[in-house]
Scaffold this motif. Structure first.
Motif, short mmCIF file in Angstrom:
data_model
loop_
_atom_site.label_atom_id
_atom_site.label_comp_id
_atom_site.label_asym_id
_atom_site.label_seq_id
_atom_site.Cartn_x
_atom_site.Cartn_y
_atom_site.Cartn_z
N UNK A 1 0.87 -1.17 0.00
CA UNK A 1 0.00 0.00 0.00
C UNK A 1 0.91 1.22 0.00
N UNK A 2 0.69 2.15 -0.94
CA UNK A 2 1.64 3.24 -1.16
C UNK A 2 1.50 4.43 -0.23
N UNK A 3 0.48 4.44 0.64
CA UNK A 3 0.30 5.57 1.54
C UNK A 3 -0.38 6.76 0.90
N UNK A 4 -0.77 6.64 -0.37
CA UNK A 4 -1.41 7.74 -1.06
C UNK A 4 -2.89 7.54 -1.26
N UNK B 1 -2.20 -9.97 12.52
CA UNK B 1 -1.70 -9.40 11.27
C UNK B 1 -0.19 -9.52 11.21
N UNK B 2 0.30 -9.91 10.04
CA UNK B 2 1.75 -9.91 9.76
C UNK B 2 1.97 -8.81 8.74
N UNK B 3 2.81 -7.84 9.07
CA UNK B 3 2.93 -6.66 8.23
C UNK B 3 4.31 -6.03 8.36
N UNK B 4 4.64 -5.18 7.39
CA UNK B 4 5.87 -4.41 7.42
C UNK B 4 5.49 -2.95 7.22
N UNK B 5 5.44 -2.17 8.30
CA UNK B 5 5.07 -0.76 8.16
C UNK B 5 6.22 0.08 7.62
N UNK B 6 5.88 1.08 6.86
CA UNK B 6 6.83 2.10 6.43
C UNK B 6 6.26 3.42 6.94
N UNK B 7 7.11 4.27 7.48
CA UNK B 7 6.63 5.52 8.06
C UNK B 7 5.67 6.21 7.10
N UNK B 8 4.44 6.51 7.57
CA UNK B 8 3.45 7.12 6.67
C UNK B 8 3.84 8.54 6.27
N UNK C 1 -3.80 0.85 8.91
CA UNK C 1 -3.57 -0.46 8.31
C UNK C 1 -4.87 -1.24 8.22
N UNK C 2 -5.61 -1.30 9.31
CA UNK C 2 -6.92 -1.94 9.34
C UNK C 2 -7.90 -0.88 9.83
N UNK D 1 0.95 3.01 4.71
CA UNK D 1 2.10 2.85 3.83
C UNK D 1 2.90 1.65 4.33
N UNK D 2 3.02 0.64 3.50
CA UNK D 2 3.76 -0.54 3.89
C UNK D 2 3.14 -1.79 3.28
N UNK D 3 3.51 -2.93 3.85
CA UNK D 3 3.10 -4.23 3.33
C UNK D 3 2.21 -4.94 4.33
N UNK D 4 1.25 -5.69 3.83
CA UNK D 4 0.46 -6.59 4.66
C UNK D 4 0.65 -7.99 4.08
#
Length: 195
Positions: A41-44, A64-71, A78-79, A165-168
């Protein structure tokens, strides 16, 4: 139970990300795309929606298994709920915090490191005074209820200004109250499946 590896890597999510248990589809908008680390998810403006994941259940648990990137904005949902009063779970750019929020306020439930895969869990009983949030398997009791009955979005909430912004990689939803031992089993599943 949504697992990103069920969708080919490089595939833009439209309607093919399907829950393994009930066949519920997550419909993508504006280009969430599957990658090796999960659905990105690109945060946009990327998000997915589905019919409410759990309807009027007394007990609901989420893992949830995820990799957040600073928004890029202050918050990244995320949810998120599909209610006008936003409920759910988000990352914050200020301080690298994870927040659980409800109509009654926000609660800091730990930290994240941008770009580092992790897990989160929410265990909630409707009508209870508290809920339990798990940050990488560590329980944190919070007084704010996530009202996870109304999760309708991955990547945003009803407030369309809170883009994640990040991966799920996985979203697991249970219509029962998972115990601490259950959550430990899920954490073990995570460490053995994604070493």
């Amino acid at each position: 139970w949504w697992v990103s590896s069920d969708v080919p890597t490089g595939q833009t999510i439209t309607n093919q990300w399907t829950d393994r248990i009930q066949g519920e589809r997550a419909f993508g908008f504006n280009g969430p795309t599957n990658a090796t680390a999960g659905v990105f998810f690109d945060g946009g403006d990327d998000y997915t929606t589905n019919s409410r994941i759990a309807w009027n259940q007394t007990n609901v648990s989420v893992f949830v298994i995820f990799t957040p990137i600073t928004p890029t904005s202050i918050n990244g949902s995320m949810l998120g709920s599909d209610l006008a009063t936003a409920y759910g779970f988000m990352t914050r750019s200020a301080g690298g915090n994870l927040w659980q929020w409800s109509g009654s306020g926000n609660d800091d439930v730990g930290d994240y490191v941008s770009g580092t895969q992790m897990t989160a869990g929410i265990v909630s009983t409707n009508g209870a005074a508290t809920m339990v949030f798990y940050n990488n398997g560590i329980p944190i009791v919070t007084n704010l209820l996530a009202n996870v009955n109304y999760l309708g979005f991955f990547g945003r909430s009803a407030a369309a200004t809170t883009w994640y912004r990040g991966y799920i990689r996985e979203v697991q939803i249970y219509t029962n109250y998972l115990t601490g031992a259950n959550m430990t089993t899920l954490q073990t599943y995570y460490t053995t499946t994604y070493p």
